[in-house]
Design a protein around this motif. Structure first.
Motif, PDB file in Angstrom:
ATOM      1  N   ILE A  58      -3.057  23.517 -16.818  1.00 12.13           N
ATOM      2  CA  ILE A  58      -2.701  24.935 -16.796  1.00 12.13           C
ATOM      3  C   ILE A  58      -2.575  25.426 -15.352  1.00 12.13           C
ATOM      4  CG2 ILE A  58      -5.056  25.846 -16.915  1.00 12.13           C
ATOM      5  CD1 ILE A  58      -2.155  27.283 -18.939  1.00 12.13           C
ATOM      6  N   ILE A  59      -3.361  24.849 -14.437  1.00 13.78           N
ATOM      7  CA  ILE A  59      -3.241  25.252 -13.027  1.00 13.78           C
ATOM      8  C   ILE A  59      -1.867  24.856 -12.491  1.00 13.78           C
ATOM      9  CG2 ILE A  59      -4.205  24.980 -10.694  1.00 13.78           C
ATOM     10  CD1 ILE A  59      -6.188  26.360 -12.298  1.00 13.78           C
ATOM     11  N   GLY A  60      -1.429  23.658 -12.873  1.00 13.04           N
ATOM     12  CA  GLY A  60      -0.100  23.211 -12.455  1.00 13.04           C
ATOM     13  C   GLY A  60       0.980  24.143 -12.984  1.00 13.04           C
ATOM     14  N   LYS A  61       0.840  24.522 -14.249  1.00 17.55           N
ATOM     15  CA  LYS A  61       1.813  25.449 -14.846  1.00 17.55           C
ATOM     16  C   LYS A  61       1.751  26.800 -14.144  1.00 17.55           C
ATOM     17  CE  LYS A  61       3.223  22.936 -18.246  1.00 17.55           C
ATOM     18  NZ  LYS A  61       2.833  22.444 -19.515  1.00 17.55           N
ATOM     19  N   ALA A  62       0.532  27.216 -13.823  1.00 15.83           N
ATOM     20  CA  ALA A  62       0.373  28.507 -13.161  1.00 15.83           C
ATOM     21  C   ALA A  62       1.060  28.492 -11.805  1.00 15.83           C
ATOM     22  CB  ALA A  62      -1.109  28.841 -13.000  1.00 15.83           C
ATOM     23  N   MET A  63       1.011  27.340 -11.128  1.00 16.43           N
ATOM     24  CA  MET A  63       1.688  27.245  -9.839  1.00 16.43           C
ATOM     25  C   MET A  63       3.196  27.406 -10.023  1.00 16.43           C
ATOM     26  SD  MET A  63      -0.480  24.337  -7.837  1.00 16.43           S
ATOM     27  CE  MET A  63       0.333  24.415  -6.256  1.00 16.43           C
ATOM     28  N   SER A  64       3.737  26.761 -11.044  1.00 18.45           N
ATOM     29  CA  SER A  64       5.171  26.922 -11.294  1.00 18.45           C
ATOM     30  C   SER A  64       5.495  28.370 -11.659  1.00 18.45           C
ATOM     31  CB  SER A  64       5.631  26.026 -12.438  1.00 18.45           C
ATOM     32  OG  SER A  64       5.084  24.752 -12.324  1.00 18.45           O
ATOM     33  N   TRP A 121       0.845  -1.210   0.000  1.00 19.00           N
ATOM     34  CA  TRP A 121       0.000   0.000   0.000  1.00 19.00           C
ATOM     35  C   TRP A 121       0.871   1.247   0.000  1.00 19.00           C
ATOM     36  CZ3 TRP A 121      -4.923   0.168  -1.164  1.00 19.00           C
ATOM     37  CH2 TRP A 121      -5.708  -0.981  -0.985  1.00 19.00           C
ATOM     38  N   VAL A 122       1.942   1.208   0.781  1.00 15.12           N
ATOM     39  CA  VAL A 122       2.828   2.376   0.837  1.00 15.12           C
ATOM     40  C   VAL A 122       3.423   2.649  -0.542  1.00 15.12           C
ATOM     41  CG1 VAL A 122       4.934   3.310   1.837  1.00 15.12           C
ATOM     42  CG2 VAL A 122       3.353   2.023   3.275  1.00 15.12           C
ATOM     43  N   PHE A 123       3.995   1.599  -1.175  1.00 23.13           N
ATOM     44  CA  PHE A 123       4.576   1.789  -2.512  1.00 23.13           C
ATOM     45  C   PHE A 123       3.524   2.271  -3.499  1.00 23.13           C
ATOM     46  CE2 PHE A 123       7.603  -1.706  -1.140  1.00 23.13           C
ATOM     47  CZ  PHE A 123       8.633  -0.818  -0.896  1.00 23.13           C
ATOM     48  N   GLY A 124       2.355   1.628  -3.401  1.00 14.90           N
ATOM     49  CA  GLY A 124       1.287   1.951  -4.341  1.00 14.90           C
ATOM     50  C   GLY A 124       0.898   3.417  -4.265  1.00 14.90           C
ATOM     51  N   PHE A 125       0.794   3.924  -3.050  1.00 15.20           N
ATOM     52  CA  PHE A 125       0.413   5.336  -2.921  1.00 15.20           C
ATOM     53  C   PHE A 125       1.535   6.265  -3.376  1.00 15.20           C
ATOM     54  CE2 PHE A 125      -3.331   4.038  -0.549  1.00 15.20           C
ATOM     55  CZ  PHE A 125      -4.244   4.948  -1.047  1.00 15.20           C
ATOM     56  N   LEU A 126       2.767   5.839  -3.171  1.00 19.31           N
ATOM     57  CA  LEU A 126       3.877   6.661  -3.674  1.00 19.31           C
ATOM     58  C   LEU A 126       3.800   6.767  -5.199  1.00 19.31           C
ATOM     59  CD1 LEU A 126       6.434   8.272  -3.076  1.00 19.31           C
ATOM     60  CD2 LEU A 126       7.741   6.165  -3.448  1.00 19.31           C
ATOM     61  N   VAL A 127       3.557   5.637  -5.836  1.00 19.84           N
ATOM     62  CA  VAL A 127       3.458   5.641  -7.303  1.00 19.84           C
ATOM     63  C   VAL A 127       2.276   6.505  -7.744  1.00 19.84           C
ATOM     64  CG1 VAL A 127       2.982   4.217  -9.324  1.00 19.84           C
ATOM     65  CG2 VAL A 127       4.565   3.400  -7.566  1.00 19.84           C
ATOM     66  N   PHE A 128       1.156   6.324  -7.044  1.00 18.09           N
ATOM     67  CA  PHE A 128      -0.033   7.103  -7.388  1.00 18.09           C
ATOM     68  C   PHE A 128       0.256   8.612  -7.280  1.00 18.09           C
ATOM     69  CE2 PHE A 128      -3.595   9.460  -5.458  1.00 18.09           C
ATOM     70  CZ  PHE A 128      -4.460   9.488  -6.547  1.00 18.09           C
ATOM     71  N   ILE A 129       0.886   9.007  -6.182  1.00 22.43           N
ATOM     72  CA  ILE A 129       1.177  10.429  -5.977  1.00 22.43           C
ATOM     73  C   ILE A 129       2.118  10.941  -7.071  1.00 22.43           C
ATOM     74  CG2 ILE A 129       2.414  12.033  -4.450  1.00 22.43           C
ATOM     75  CD1 ILE A 129       1.252  10.411  -2.083  1.00 22.43           C
ATOM     76  N   ALA A 130       3.127  10.129  -7.383  1.00 23.82           N
ATOM     77  CA  ALA A 130       4.094  10.549  -8.400  1.00 23.82           C
ATOM     78  C   ALA A 130       3.416  10.755  -9.751  1.00 23.82           C
ATOM     79  CB  ALA A 130       5.209   9.509  -8.516  1.00 23.82           C
ATOM     80  N   VAL A 131       2.574   9.795 -10.126  1.00 22.06           N
ATOM     81  CA  VAL A 131       1.919   9.891 -11.431  1.00 22.06           C
ATOM     82  C   VAL A 131       0.959  11.080 -11.456  1.00 22.06           C
ATOM     83  CG1 VAL A 131       0.312   8.734 -12.993  1.00 22.06           C
ATOM     84  CG2 VAL A 131       2.175   7.444 -11.945  1.00 22.06           C
ATOM     85  N   ALA A 132       0.165  11.209 -10.395  1.00 22.01           N
ATOM     86  CA  ALA A 132      -0.832  12.280 -10.363  1.00 22.01           C
ATOM     87  C   ALA A 132      -0.165  13.656 -10.408  1.00 22.01           C
ATOM     88  CB  ALA A 132      -1.691  12.153  -9.109  1.00 22.01           C
ATOM     89  N   LEU A 133       0.919  13.813  -9.660  1.00 23.04           N
ATOM     90  CA  LEU A 133       1.574  15.119  -9.630  1.00 23.04           C
ATOM     91  C   LEU A 133       2.269  15.439 -10.940  1.00 23.04           C
ATOM     92  CD1 LEU A 133       3.130  15.531  -6.112  1.00 23.04           C
ATOM     93  CD2 LEU A 133       1.141  16.649  -7.084  1.00 23.04           C
ATOM     94  N   THR A 134       2.878  14.412 -11.544  1.00 23.05           N
ATOM     95  CA  THR A 134       3.527  14.638 -12.837  1.00 23.05           C
ATOM     96  C   THR A 134       2.498  15.141 -13.836  1.00 23.05           C
ATOM     97  OG1 THR A 134       5.010  12.834 -12.339  1.00 23.05           O
ATOM     98  CG2 THR A 134       4.949  13.579 -14.611  1.00 23.05           C
ATOM     99  N   PHE A 135       1.363  14.462 -13.833  1.00 19.50           N
ATOM    100  CA  PHE A 135       0.307  14.897 -14.744  1.00 19.50           C
ATOM    101  C   PHE A 135      -0.125  16.329 -14.420  1.00 19.50           C
ATOM    102  CE2 PHE A 135      -4.164  15.516 -15.762  1.00 19.50           C
ATOM    103  CZ  PHE A 135      -4.147  15.215 -17.117  1.00 19.50           C
ATOM    104  N   PHE A 136      -0.335  16.591 -13.138  1.00 19.65           N
ATOM    105  CA  PHE A 136      -0.839  17.906 -12.740  1.00 19.65           C
ATOM    106  C   PHE A 136       0.124  19.027 -13.141  1.00 19.65           C
ATOM    107  CE2 PHE A 136      -1.208  21.212  -9.379  1.00 19.65           C
ATOM    108  CZ  PHE A 136      -2.468  21.668  -9.722  1.00 19.65           C
ATOM    109  N   PHE A 137       1.410  18.850 -12.854  1.00 20.83           N
ATOM    110  CA  PHE A 137       2.332  19.946 -13.123  1.00 20.83           C
ATOM    111  C   PHE A 137       2.760  20.035 -14.589  1.00 20.83           C
ATOM    112  CE2 PHE A 137       2.807  19.883  -8.505  1.00 20.83           C
ATOM    113  CZ  PHE A 137       2.708  21.240  -8.250  1.00 20.83           C
ATOM    114  N   ASP A 138       2.738  18.892 -15.286  1.00 21.43           N
ATOM    115  CA  ASP A 138       3.193  18.935 -16.686  1.00 21.43           C
ATOM    116  C   ASP A 138       2.061  19.191 -17.666  1.00 21.43           C
ATOM    117  OD1 ASP A 138       5.658  18.466 -15.818  1.00 21.43           O
ATOM    118  OD2 ASP A 138       5.908  16.476 -16.694  1.00 21.43           O
ATOM    119  N   ARG A 139       0.846  18.831 -17.281  1.00 16.19           N
ATOM    120  CA  ARG A 139      -0.205  18.811 -18.280  1.00 16.19           C
ATOM    121  C   ARG A 139      -1.340  19.789 -18.026  1.00 16.19           C
ATOM    122  NH1 ARG A 139       1.125  14.046 -21.124  1.00 16.19           N
ATOM    123  NH2 ARG A 139       3.220  14.732 -21.590  1.00 16.19           N
TER     124      ARG A 139
END
Ligand SMILES: Nc1ncnc2c1ncn2[C@@H]1O[C@H](COP(=O)(O)OP(=O)(O)OP(=O)(O)O)[C@@H](O)[C@H]1O
Ligand SMILES: [Mg+2]
Lengths: 300, 237
Positions: free
Chosen positions: A169-175, A149-167
């Motif tokens: 506009i809100i993610g880009k706006a934050m950067s 479960w710990v690994f799974g959530f780490l992967v989930f967080i990584a994927v979700a954040l990558t999508f959010f910041f790379d894809r």
């Protein structure tokens, strides 16, 4: 009793290290989100993890909500704490400098810890593991189902954040806010709202970390500070601001700690992390994946 | 389109703008010239909402917009190309341009945004070859073009430009002033702040001269070009 082979033991250290490292990675990711938007290091990040664990215990064990309800309720509540922190402690600071804001977060972490002690006392709390506690034996190592479960959530967080910041506009706006707040407001970005969002997001991630680790390592009121130090170490090791760096840094730090405790002396466990942190700051301040150019431009 | 009455602004105790009044009629290019520290940037920042003003009115389309936050003012159709470019240097060229459209960046506007981006790439072909490049690694001239492109993505009716020629080679300066002319012909009203007085007076219809926070001279740009005082102080004799 069968004797555990040396290889099996090493493998055990690795698995344990990666699990703990996943939590450090999540804390480091939380640091990076706020850092990337505001240039500040939120030292209350570890408290989100502690609150996540203890509030989950409250909802799941004390109130008796099923996992599927207790989990989101906890995340929402801790996120609300993150929002409150921004509203009550960060935004009202009239002439914010990076340093005053960082000091404010340190003060907050002490405050939250005190409140937690008041509410929950000093004893550690346990949480039932999500899928029971029947360990799986694999090449001589004992693996708790909760590790997955710990690994799974780490992967989930990584994927979700990558999508959010790379894809998105809100993610880009934050950067963009981190890059140049004035220019960001000139294109219509409400910088204060983005700062709020960054606190909410990293509080949510901290809560998840706390929820998934409590069945393995229990949780008590004063766990936050050490988690913040470890997470900060992981963030620095990976390169402050880099998400892949945070994850690699967390996993490496967790492993070093685990091997160090197992092979050298368990009493020095926390020292290993600090030694690594200092070594990185000394030899390669930009971290493994950090951009030297960027670390020069950044204010902190 | 824009009317400023008795605008005063200060940083701490130092008064930088002392009761300035200017007008920017729709469809025109108005330029403001003045020496270093005259308060030109402060004036533009007051309009775009980056700094709080002390006194006065900033009337845009019959509404007093003084005191509104910068992130709201863009939505009214006022975009600023800030002094010294101020692009998002860690983001790609394309991200910078898309963020210019932040306020209407929605799926249903995808076609409009795509069209705008294409039109911008026609105006600034250098940017088209560099969409994936990190903006901070562009040359100064390219960064200036990116800053203009980003501001244009905000669909401005009034464009505020702060020294677009700063630190840029003469050939590129001409290119940028051509763009200003082109934009104006396409209907954008422009308030241009410049140290390069000659170029600014050539492209503008009307001009103001700002000295130590006060308007000391104004008139048709053509006439100011021939004004002996202007010639001596700002056009180098
Ligand atoms: N943030 C600030 N804090 C204090 N004083 C400031 C600040 N910004 C500008 N000033 C002062 O206000 C005065 C006007 O500055 P401003 O930037 O408006 O001048 P400018 O006409 O744009 O000059 P330049 O042509 O050099 O860009 C200057 O004396 C400057 O030192
Ligand atoms: Mg200026």
């Amino acid at each position: 009793m069968e004797t555990i082979s040396f290889a099996g033991q090493l493998f055990q250290y690795l698995i344990t290290g990666l699990t703990v490292g996943s939590i450090y990675a999540m804390v480091a990711v939380g640091f990076n989100i706020i850092y990337n938007v505001t240039d500040i290091i939120n030292f209350a990040q570890g408290e989100f993890v502690m609150l996540g664990g203890l509030i989950m215990v409250f909802f799941h064990v004390a109130v008796g909500l099923p996992l599927i309800l207790a989990f989101p309720s906890t995340v929402i509540l801790v996120t609300a704490v993150g929002i409150l922190i921004d509203r009550l402690a960060i935004r009202p600071i009239r002439r914010p400098s990076v340093l005053t804001l960082i000091i404010a977060t340190i003060a907050l972490s002490i405050l939250i810890k005190g409140a937690a002690m008041f509410i929950w006392g000093k004893d550690p709390y346990d949480l039932p593991a999500f899928s029971g506690r029947n360990p799986i034996n694999f090449i001589g190592a004992v693996i708790q189902p909760q590790y997955f479960w710990v690994f799974g959530f780490l992967v989930f967080i990584a994927v979700a954040l990558t999508f959010f910041f790379d894809r998105t506009i809100i993610g880009k706006a934050m950067s963009a806010c981190a890059d140049n707040p004035d220019a960001a407001s000139l294109v219509g970005i409400d910088v204060k709202r983005m700062v709020l969002l960054s606190f909410a997001l990293s509080a949510a991630i901290g809560a998840i970390a706390g929820i998934v680790i409590t069945p393995i390592s229990l949780m008590e009121y004063d766990r936050g500070a050490m988690l913040a130090v470890k997470g900060f170490g992981a963030a620095i090791l990976g390169g402050l601001g880099s998400f892949p760096g945070a994850i690699i840094g967390g996993l490496i730090l967790g492993s070093i700690e685990s091997f160090g405790a197992g092979l050298v002396h368990s009493g020095y466990k926390d020292a290993f992390a600090l030694i690594v942190l200092m070594a990185v700051l000394f030899f390669k301040p930009s971290g493994i994946l950090g951009d030297i150019e960027i670390s020069k431009i950044k204010r902190f | 389109m824009l009317r400023i009455d008795g605008l005063s602004a200060s940083y701490g105790n130092i008064q930088v703008l002392k009761g300035i009044s200017i007008q920017v009629p729709k469809g025109k290019v108005v330029s403001i010239i003045g020496a270093n520290g005259a308060g030109k940037t402060t004036l533009l920042k007051s309009i775009s909402g980056l700094i709080k003003i002390q006194e006065g009115r900033i009337v845009y389309k019959e509404k007093d917009i003084a005191g509104r936050p910068a992130s709201r003012i863009v939505g009214l159709g006022i975009s600023q190309v800030p002094e010294g470019r101020q692009i998002f240097s860690h983001l790609s060229v394309q991200d910078n341009i898309h963020l210019g459209a932040f306020l209407y960046f929605k799926r249903r506007n995808r076609l409009e945004i795509q069209k705008r981006v294409e039109r911008l790439y026609e105006i600034f072909p250098v940017l088209k070859d560099r969409t994936k490049q990190i903006a901070g690694t562009l040359s100064g001239g390219e960064q200036q073009m990116l800053a203009i492109a980003r501001a244009l993505m905000g669909r401005p009716e009034l464009l505020l430009m702060d020294e677009p020629s700063m630190g840029i080679a003469p050939l590129i300066v001409r290119e940028i002033f051509d763009v200003i002319q082109q934009l104006n012909e396409a209907g954008t009203t422009i308030l241009l702040v410049e140290q390069n007085a000659k170029a600014a007076l050539k492209v503008a219809h009307h001009s103001y001269v700002l000295e130590r926070g006060e308007i000391v001279l104004e008139g048709l740009a053509k006439e100011l070009l021939d004004n002996p005082k202007i010639k001596e102080v700002y056009l180098g004799g």
